[in-house]
Design a protein around this motif. Structure first.
Motif, PDB file in Angstrom:
ATOM      1  N   ALA A  35       0.843  -1.188   0.000  1.00 59.65           N
ATOM      2  CA  ALA A  35       0.000   0.000   0.000  1.00 59.65           C
ATOM      3  C   ALA A  35       0.883   1.244   0.000  1.00 59.65           C
ATOM      4  CB  ALA A  35      -0.871  -0.002   1.257  1.00 59.65           C
ATOM      5  N   THR A  36       0.311   2.354  -0.382  1.00 60.18           N
ATOM      6  CA  THR A  36       1.012   3.644  -0.283  1.00 60.18           C
ATOM      7  C   THR A  36       0.320   4.472   0.804  1.00 60.18           C
ATOM      8  OG1 THR A  36      -0.356   4.528  -2.044  1.00 60.18           O
ATOM      9  CG2 THR A  36       1.760   3.600  -2.693  1.00 60.18           C
ATOM     10  N   GLY A  37       0.503   5.781   0.790  1.00 64.31           N
ATOM     11  CA  GLY A  37      -0.121   6.643   1.790  1.00 64.31           C
ATOM     12  C   GLY A  37       0.808   6.888   2.961  1.00 64.31           C
ATOM     13  N   SER A  38       0.311   7.627   3.950  1.00 69.03           N
ATOM     14  CA  SER A  38       1.158   8.013   5.094  1.00 69.03           C
ATOM     15  C   SER A  38       1.389   6.843   6.044  1.00 69.03           C
ATOM     16  CB  SER A  38       0.495   9.134   5.897  1.00 69.03           C
ATOM     17  OG  SER A  38       0.085  10.159   5.056  1.00 69.03           O
ATOM     18  N   THR A  39       0.372   6.005   6.231  1.00 67.46           N
ATOM     19  CA  THR A  39       0.451   4.985   7.281  1.00 67.46           C
ATOM     20  C   THR A  39       1.620   4.007   7.109  1.00 67.46           C
ATOM     21  OG1 THR A  39      -1.950   5.174   7.401  1.00 67.46           O
ATOM     22  CG2 THR A  39      -0.930   3.383   8.647  1.00 67.46           C
ATOM     23  N   PRO A  40       1.833   3.423   5.920  1.00 64.24           N
ATOM     24  CA  PRO A  40       2.909   2.410   5.844  1.00 64.24           C
ATOM     25  C   PRO A  40       4.318   2.996   5.779  1.00 64.24           C
ATOM     26  CG  PRO A  40       1.724   2.525   3.768  1.00 64.24           C
ATOM     27  CD  PRO A  40       1.073   3.503   4.673  1.00 64.24           C
ATOM     28  N   LEU A  66      -1.433  -1.908  -4.493  1.00 64.75           N
ATOM     29  CA  LEU A  66      -2.892  -1.867  -4.521  1.00 64.75           C
ATOM     30  C   LEU A  66      -3.445  -0.992  -5.630  1.00 64.75           C
ATOM     31  CD1 LEU A  66      -3.680  -1.282  -0.750  1.00 64.75           C
ATOM     32  CD2 LEU A  66      -4.533  -3.182  -2.116  1.00 64.75           C
ATOM     33  N   ASP A  67      -2.802   0.156  -5.834  1.00 61.37           N
ATOM     34  CA  ASP A  67      -3.466   1.134  -6.698  1.00 61.37           C
ATOM     35  C   ASP A  67      -2.487   2.116  -7.330  1.00 61.37           C
ATOM     36  OD1 ASP A  67      -2.935   2.253  -4.185  1.00 61.37           O
ATOM     37  OD2 ASP A  67      -5.041   2.317  -3.612  1.00 61.37           O
ATOM     38  N   GLU A  68      -2.995   2.816  -8.314  1.00 61.69           N
ATOM     39  CA  GLU A  68      -2.212   3.859  -8.999  1.00 61.69           C
ATOM     40  C   GLU A  68      -3.181   4.874  -9.596  1.00 61.69           C
ATOM     41  OE1 GLU A  68       0.037   5.971  -9.360  1.00 61.69           O
ATOM     42  OE2 GLU A  68       1.714   4.740 -10.062  1.00 61.69           O
ATOM     43  N   GLY A 138     -13.443   4.406   5.304  1.00 60.45           N
ATOM     44  CA  GLY A 138     -13.499   2.944   5.336  1.00 60.45           C
ATOM     45  C   GLY A 138     -13.018   2.273   4.065  1.00 60.45           C
ATOM     46  N   HIS A 139     -12.440   3.056   3.125  1.00 53.71           N
ATOM     47  CA  HIS A 139     -11.983   2.392   1.890  1.00 53.71           C
ATOM     48  C   HIS A 139     -10.717   1.574   2.136  1.00 53.71           C
ATOM     49  CE1 HIS A 139      -9.453   6.130   0.433  1.00 53.71           C
ATOM     50  NE2 HIS A 139      -8.679   5.301   1.101  1.00 53.71           N
ATOM     51  N   ILE A 140     -10.542   0.525   1.338  1.00 50.86           N
ATOM     52  CA  ILE A 140      -9.272  -0.204   1.267  1.00 50.86           C
ATOM     53  C   ILE A 140      -8.875  -0.200  -0.204  1.00 50.86           C
ATOM     54  CG2 ILE A 140      -9.309  -1.646   3.352  1.00 50.86           C
ATOM     55  CD1 ILE A 140     -10.707  -3.854   1.772  1.00 50.86           C
ATOM     56  N   GLY A 141      -7.568  -0.050  -0.470  1.00 50.64           N
ATOM     57  CA  GLY A 141      -7.186   0.303  -1.828  1.00 50.64           C
ATOM     58  C   GLY A 141      -7.952   1.585  -2.121  1.00 50.64           C
ATOM     59  N   PHE A 142      -8.419   1.733  -3.352  1.00 52.79           N
ATOM     60  CA  PHE A 142      -9.314   2.867  -3.629  1.00 52.79           C
ATOM     61  C   PHE A 142     -10.734   2.354  -3.858  1.00 52.79           C
ATOM     62  CE2 PHE A 142      -5.731   5.943  -4.683  1.00 52.79           C
ATOM     63  CZ  PHE A 142      -5.977   6.721  -3.567  1.00 52.79           C
ATOM     64  N   SER A 167      -5.648  15.837  -0.476  1.00 53.18           N
ATOM     65  CA  SER A 167      -5.247  17.122  -1.058  1.00 53.18           C
ATOM     66  C   SER A 167      -4.011  17.677  -0.343  1.00 53.18           C
ATOM     67  CB  SER A 167      -6.403  18.126  -1.011  1.00 53.18           C
ATOM     68  OG  SER A 167      -6.758  18.354   0.337  1.00 53.18           O
ATOM     69  N   ARG A 168      -3.780  17.227   0.906  1.00 54.66           N
ATOM     70  CA  ARG A 168      -2.603  17.679   1.652  1.00 54.66           C
ATOM     71  C   ARG A 168      -1.290  17.326   0.937  1.00 54.66           C
ATOM     72  NH1 ARG A 168      -3.691  12.578   3.474  1.00 54.66           N
ATOM     73  NH2 ARG A 168      -1.927  11.319   4.215  1.00 54.66           N
ATOM     74  N   LEU A 169      -1.363  16.335   0.065  1.00 58.07           N
ATOM     75  CA  LEU A 169      -0.150  15.845  -0.592  1.00 58.07           C
ATOM     76  C   LEU A 169       0.139  16.553  -1.926  1.00 58.07           C
ATOM     77  CD1 LEU A 169      -0.971  12.089   0.087  1.00 58.07           C
ATOM     78  CD2 LEU A 169       0.667  13.504   1.358  1.00 58.07           C
ATOM     79  N   GLY A 202      -7.744  10.225  13.442  1.00 54.17           N
ATOM     80  CA  GLY A 202      -8.547  10.386  12.235  1.00 54.17           C
ATOM     81  C   GLY A 202      -9.095   9.068  11.695  1.00 54.17           C
ATOM     82  N   LYS A 203      -8.561   7.949  12.174  1.00 52.81           N
ATOM     83  CA  LYS A 203      -8.995   6.648  11.664  1.00 52.81           C
ATOM     84  C   LYS A 203      -9.970   5.954  12.621  1.00 52.81           C
ATOM     85  CE  LYS A 203      -6.696   7.099   7.966  1.00 52.81           C
ATOM     86  NZ  LYS A 203      -5.443   6.496   7.590  1.00 52.81           N
ATOM     87  N   ALA A 204     -10.196   6.541  13.806  1.00 54.14           N
ATOM     88  CA  ALA A 204     -10.964   5.837  14.848  1.00 54.14           C
ATOM     89  C   ALA A 204     -12.371   5.451  14.380  1.00 54.14           C
ATOM     90  CB  ALA A 204     -11.032   6.687  16.110  1.00 54.14           C
TER      91      ALA A 204
HETATM   92  C1  F6R Z   1      -3.003   3.436  -0.631  1.00 54.19           C
HETATM   93  C2  F6R Z   1      -4.368   2.994  -0.422  1.00 54.19           C
HETATM   94  C3  F6R Z   1      -5.308   3.702   0.489  1.00 54.19           C
HETATM   95  C4  F6R Z   1      -4.681   4.173   1.781  1.00 54.19           C
HETATM   96  C5  F6R Z   1      -5.694   4.943   2.629  1.00 54.19           C
HETATM   97  C6  F6R Z   1      -5.068   5.504   3.885  1.00 54.19           C
HETATM   98  O1  F6R Z   1      -2.331   2.612  -1.542  1.00 54.19           O
HETATM   99  O2  F6R Z   1      -4.731   2.052  -1.024  1.00 54.19           O
HETATM  100  O3  F6R Z   1      -6.390   2.836   0.783  1.00 54.19           O
HETATM  101  O4  F6R Z   1      -4.182   3.084   2.495  1.00 54.19           O
HETATM  102  O5  F6R Z   1      -6.241   5.982   1.897  1.00 54.19           O
HETATM  103  O6  F6R Z   1      -4.130   6.465   3.543  1.00 54.19           O
HETATM  104  P1  F6R Z   1      -3.179   7.112   4.628  1.00 54.19           P
HETATM  105  O7  F6R Z   1      -2.300   6.036   5.128  1.00 54.19           O
HETATM  106  O8  F6R Z   1      -2.420   8.174   3.874  1.00 54.19           O
HETATM  107  O9  F6R Z   1      -4.061   7.669   5.680  1.00 54.19           O
END
Ligand code: F6R
Length: 268
Positions: A35-40, A66-68, A138-142, A167-169, A202-204
């Protein structure tokens, strides 16, 4: 579903890196779903450290992201391919030829690209360990709320909430894509093991809906309730709304002691 609640985001990264390490020790040629994003990011930093310390090798690993985004060239710093190169691939010994991202060029038919991605995953033997984050909705991937629970790799339109969250990115002048190619919910569920990481307050809300809410396409992550081997790794902040907290802590302690006695023990 195994719910593991740790003190901090740092501990979440350490625990997740340990699981990846255990897998690669027993299966050096494992297939990872990434996965991408801030968490991993913290997990990837930890994996890079473990690689540099000689504790882990990715030489024989194959990976599928997962996605692009659609409409973003692979060499654009905003592409998820660039993210993966920057955060992980350029810093470890993985063979980049064995790293796949579902990128769809402007002149390509997204349906064919999606099908090809599915075929490629199948040919690789399927994903052994899928790393996931979770969106605030609640999405996983997109796979946004209302996505088919039986979906496979395809194009999805991002919701206003996801566009806002991400949008922060992007700087003001940068193009923020509204479409993405993503592994589907069924593609994700095909992984042999799933490890979802969620950190921060923010994820709670999404976390409690995933774990304790009804199984519904309106919270795509709730499908993980049906997976036979899913571990949800949370920090304290992401766990604040859980009603069943005592039980998760108790089960975690029991599982850890079983692991100590019998080696790795998968409890769901
Ligand atoms: C990223 C992805 C998304 C993120 C989700 C959380 O490849 O598939 O589902 O995991 O949007 O993003 P962050 O970690 O930036 O809060």
């Amino acid at each position: 579903m195994e719910v593991v609640i740790l003190k901090s985001a740092d501990e979440v990264a350490i625990y997740a890196a340990k699981l990846v390490g255990v897998l690669l020790k027993s299966e050096p040629g494992a297939v990872l779903g990434l996965a991408t994003g801030s968490t991993p990011q913290a997990l990837y930093r930890r994996l890079v450290t473990n690689y540099r310390d000689g504790k882990i090798s990715f030489k024989n690993v194959t990976s599928f992201n997962l996605d692009e985004y659609l409409g973003v060239a692979q060499d654009n710093p905003q592409s998820y391919r660039s993210y993966m190169n920057r955060e992980l691939f350029d810093l470890i010994d993985i063979d980049k030829q064995n790293t796949f991202v579902p990128d769809c060029k402007d002149n390509e038919n997204p349906r064919e690209v999606g099908q090809r991605y599915e075929d490629r995953m199948r040919l690789a033997g399927g994903v052994d360990l899928q790393i996931l984050g979770i969106g605030g909705n609640g999405h996983i991937g997109f796979n946004e709320p209302s996505s088919s629970l039986g979906s496979r790799t395809r194009v999805k339109t991002l919701t206003r909430q996801t566009l806002h969250d991400n949008s922060r990115l992007f700087t003001k002048d940068e193009f923020q894509p509204k479409l993405a190619m993503t592994m589907g919910i069924a593609s994700i569920m095909a992984a042999r093991k799933i490890l979802l990481l969620a950190t921060g307050a923010g994820k709670a809300d999404a976390v409690v809906r995933m774990i304790e809410g009804p199984l519904t396409a309106m919270c795509p992550a709730s499908i993980l309730q049906m997976h036979e081997d899913a571990t949800i790794l949370l920090d304290e902040q992401a766990a604040t709304q859980l009603q069943n907290r005592d039980y998760y802590d108790l089960a975690y302690l029991q599982n850890e002691s079983l692991k100590e006695r019998f080696g790795v023990f998968d409890a769901d």
